[in-house]
Enzyme design. Structure first.
Site, PDB file in Angstrom:
ATOM      1  N   TYR A   1      -5.593  15.869  -9.804  1.00 27.12           N
ATOM      2  CA  TYR A   1      -4.833  14.779 -10.411  1.00 27.12           C
ATOM      3  C   TYR A   1      -3.627  15.317 -11.170  1.00 27.12           C
ATOM      4  O   TYR A   1      -2.503  14.819 -11.011  1.00 27.12           O
ATOM      5  CB  TYR A   1      -5.750  13.985 -11.344  1.00 27.12           C
TER       6      TYR A   1
ATOM      7  N   LYS B   1       0.480  14.838 -10.616  1.00 31.39           N
ATOM      8  CA  LYS B   1       1.370  14.345 -11.668  1.00 31.39           C
ATOM      9  C   LYS B   1       2.424  15.395 -12.037  1.00 31.39           C
ATOM     10  O   LYS B   1       3.568  15.055 -12.332  1.00 31.39           O
ATOM     11  CB  LYS B   1       0.554  13.943 -12.898  1.00 31.39           C
TER      12      LYS B   1
ATOM     13  N   ASP C   1       0.868  -1.182   0.000  1.00 33.55           N
ATOM     14  CA  ASP C   1       0.000   0.000   0.000  1.00 33.55           C
ATOM     15  C   ASP C   1       0.899   1.225   0.000  1.00 33.55           C
ATOM     16  O   ASP C   1       1.603   1.488   0.981  1.00 33.55           O
ATOM     17  CB  ASP C   1      -0.899  -0.014   1.237  1.00 33.55           C
TER      18      ASP C   1
ATOM     19  N   SER D   1       1.833  10.724 -16.458  1.00 36.11           N
ATOM     20  CA  SER D   1       0.694  10.915 -17.349  1.00 36.11           C
ATOM     21  C   SER D   1       0.995  12.109 -18.238  1.00 36.11           C
ATOM     22  O   SER D   1       1.814  12.971 -17.872  1.00 36.11           O
ATOM     23  CB  SER D   1      -0.575  11.202 -16.529  1.00 36.11           C
TER      24      SER D   1
END
Length: 239
Positions: free
Chosen positions: A109, A113, A18, A96
């Site tokens: 998000y 990134k 995790d 990404s």
């Protein structure tokens, strides 16, 4: 996964990890070292999508996104680095195209990134002095369950979006069409870029997974005043 590996004649060892639990990360890395004696490469691939915009969510929601997508990467990388130094290994992080170009309703998000990209770009020359290669892999849309796993009721989210409803609906329709019209990349195609980072004699720091991803990120890297990028992403939310 085990069945597919057995059919392909590949040996795999699956362990619990995790990324937001430092004890779990330490146990996983130490377990690998105890069993195999070395660590040659780490691929940071864990991440979670998120859809929202600042006025419609809490700062706590944004912190949670950062915890998984940014601090989770740091947890794993920090635990792995001493062992990668010992082998002259490779630290690879799947980011990404959203780590290069900010995208509507993906503020949190993309922020995570962007942070990963900046951290790894800064770390790369430092790690290289000790023999560790650092790379980031930048996919665009990939035909996996990544978007579905966000677990959103899109109709309910639009209904609750107030003044942002029209823009959100336009963005969602565009995103859905990427997958339903077959423009998303296959997982195998994206995996080839990871393999490139693992096997190339001198892997690049930044590796895109497709020509689309190269063209998309290239638009940002040559856009000094931001007009081209905002002109493009603005069409994603304009009704």
């Amino acid at each position: 996964m085990r069945e597919a590996a057995a059919e392909a004649g590949v040996e795999i060892d699956i362990r619990r990890l995790d990324v937001v639990d430092e004890e779990s990360v330490t146990a996983a890395v130490e377990g690998v070292i105890a069993d195999y004696g070395r660590l040659d490469a780490v691929v940071n691939n864990a991440g979670a999508g998120h859809l929202g915009t600042l006025e419609l969510e809490s700062v706590a929601d944004v912190r949670e996104v950062m915890e998984v997508n940014f601090f989770g990467v740091l947890n794993v990388s920090k635990a792995a680095l001493p062992h990668l130094r010992a082998t002259g290994g490779r630290l690879i992080t799947v980011t990404s195209v959203g780590g290069v170009i900010g995208q509507p309703f993906n503020e949190a998000y993309c922020a995570a990134k962007f942070a990963v990209e900046g951290y790894m770009e800064s770390l790369a020359p430092v790690a290289s002095t000790l023999g560790v290669s650092v790379s980031v892999v930048e996919p665009g849309a990939v035909a996996t369950e990544f978007v579905n796993n966000i677990g959103l009721d899109l109709d309910a989210r639009i209904a609750a979006a107030g003044p942002y409803a029209d823009a959100l609906r336009t963005y969602i329709d565009r995103t859905v069409s990427q997958f339903t019209e077959g423009s998303a990349q296959t997982p195998a195609g994206a995996a080839e870029a990871v393999m490139e980072a693992l096997t190339a004699d001198r892997p690049a720091f930044r590796i895109q997974t497709s020509q689309w991803a190269r063209d998309f990120t290239g638009a940002k890297l040559t856009d000094l005043d931001g007009a081209a990028v905002l002109g493009m992403t603005g069409t994603w939310v304009a009704a």
